[in-house]
Design a protein around this motif. Structure first.
Motif, short mmCIF file in Angstrom:
data_model
loop_
_atom_site.label_atom_id
_atom_site.label_comp_id
_atom_site.label_asym_id
_atom_site.label_seq_id
_atom_site.Cartn_x
_atom_site.Cartn_y
_atom_site.Cartn_z
N UNK A 1 64.73 -21.92 -31.37
CA UNK A 1 65.45 -23.08 -31.88
C UNK A 1 64.67 -24.37 -31.85
N UNK A 2 63.35 -24.28 -31.72
CA UNK A 2 62.51 -25.47 -31.73
C UNK A 2 62.15 -25.83 -33.16
N UNK A 3 61.73 -27.06 -33.36
CA UNK A 3 61.30 -27.51 -34.68
C UNK A 3 59.83 -27.17 -34.87
N UNK A 4 59.48 -26.71 -36.04
CA UNK A 4 58.09 -26.36 -36.35
C UNK A 4 57.70 -27.06 -37.64
N UNK A 5 56.53 -27.65 -37.64
CA UNK A 5 56.00 -28.27 -38.84
C UNK A 5 54.59 -27.77 -39.09
N UNK A 6 54.34 -27.39 -40.32
CA UNK A 6 52.99 -27.00 -40.73
C UNK A 6 52.45 -28.05 -41.70
N UNK A 7 52.80 -29.31 -41.46
CA UNK A 7 52.26 -30.40 -42.26
C UNK A 7 53.24 -31.48 -42.66
N UNK A 8 54.52 -31.29 -42.33
CA UNK A 8 55.53 -32.30 -42.66
C UNK A 8 55.83 -33.15 -41.43
N UNK A 9 56.07 -34.45 -41.62
CA UNK A 9 56.34 -35.31 -40.47
C UNK A 9 57.69 -35.03 -39.81
N UNK A 10 57.69 -35.11 -38.50
CA UNK A 10 58.90 -35.01 -37.68
C UNK A 10 59.02 -36.31 -36.90
N UNK B 1 54.99 -28.39 -32.87
CA UNK B 1 56.24 -27.88 -32.32
C UNK B 1 56.90 -29.02 -31.57
N UNK B 2 58.20 -29.18 -31.80
CA UNK B 2 58.96 -30.23 -31.12
C UNK B 2 60.34 -29.71 -30.74
N UNK B 3 60.88 -30.28 -29.70
CA UNK B 3 62.25 -29.96 -29.31
C UNK B 3 63.19 -30.62 -30.31
N UNK B 4 64.32 -29.99 -30.62
CA UNK B 4 65.26 -30.62 -31.54
C UNK B 4 65.97 -31.81 -30.92
N UNK B 5 66.11 -31.80 -29.59
CA UNK B 5 66.80 -32.88 -28.91
C UNK B 5 65.80 -33.89 -28.35
N UNK B 6 66.23 -35.11 -28.25
CA UNK B 6 65.45 -36.14 -27.58
C UNK B 6 65.75 -36.08 -26.09
#
Length: 176
Positions: free
Chosen positions: A101-110, A155-160
Motif C-alpha cells: 500500500x505504499x506509493x511508487x513513482x517511476x518518474x512522476x512527482x509525489x 517509494x513513499x508512505x501514503x500517510x504523512x
C-alpha cells in the motif's frame, strides 16, 4: 580519510553496484564525502534510517534522497526515498511497495513535504541529464553509464507523519 582519496574512490567506481557500496559507507560515516552532497555528514533526521538506507544501497538501489515521516508544527513529511536501480531491482521494489500500500513513482512527482498545508517538496522526478552529469559526472565512466541507464524509483508512505516509517523495514526485507 582525506577528501581527495575518497573522491578518487568514487572516480574509480566502475558499476552502479560500486556506487551503492560507496554510498552505504558514506551513510554509515565510514567515508566523509559523496557526490552531490554538501557537507561531510548526513542530516540528523537521517540517522535512524542509516541501517535501512545502507542495506538498500548494498542490495542494488543507489539511494540519492530520503526523509523520515514526521510532523512537527507547521511541517508534515511523508517517509520517502528515491534513487536508481537496475530494472529487476526496481521491479522488485515497486511490486513489494505496491503490495504494502505504499506509493511508487517511476518518474512522476509525489508531494513529500508540506508546510502550513502547502506542498514545499516533491520526490519522484529523476534529475535531468545536465543535473545528473553535474552531480555524478566525477564517478567512473562505467558507473555513470549504468546510473544513466538505471530506473529512477521513488517509494513513499501514503500517510504523512511517523506512521509512514513502517516502510523502512518492509523495503529492507524486500531487498534481501
Amino acid at each position: 580519510m582525506r577528501r581527495k582519496h575518497v573522491q578518487q574512490e568514487w572516480k574509480d567506481a566502475r558499476t552502479l553496484h560500486d556506487l551503492g557500496q560507496l554510498m552505504a559507507r558514506w551513510l554509515e560515516g565510514r567515508i566523509r564525502w559523496c557526490p552531490g552532497y554538501c557537507g561531510d555528514r548526513i542530516d540528523a533526521e537521517t540517522l535512524p534510517l542509516v541501517r535501512h538506507l545502507a542495506a538498500y544501497n548494498r542490495s542494488g538501489w543507489l539511494t540519492v534522497d530520503s526523509q523520515p515521516g514526521d510532523t512537527s508544527g507547521q511541517w508534515r513529511q511523508r517517509a520517502a526515498v528515491q534513487g536508481y536501480a537496475p530494472a529487476p531491482v526496481a521491479d522488485r521494489i515497486a511490486r513489494t511497495a505496491q503490495q504494502a500500500g505504499l506509493l511508487v513513482s517511476l518518474g512522476q512527482p509525489l508531494d513529500a513535504t508540506t508546510r502550513n498545508g502547502r506542498t514545499v517538496a516533491w520526490y519522484g522526478e529523476p534529475l535531468p541529464d545536465r543535473d545528473l552529469r553535474a552531480q555524478w559526472g566525477k564517478v567512473g565512466a562505467g558507473a555513470y553509464d549504468e546510473l544513466r541507464r538505471a530506473r529512477h524509483i521513488t517509494v513513499a508512505a501514503p500517510e504523512f507523519g511517523p506512521a509512514g516509517n513502517r516502510m523502512w523495514p518492509l523495503l529492507t526485507d524486500a531487498l534481501r
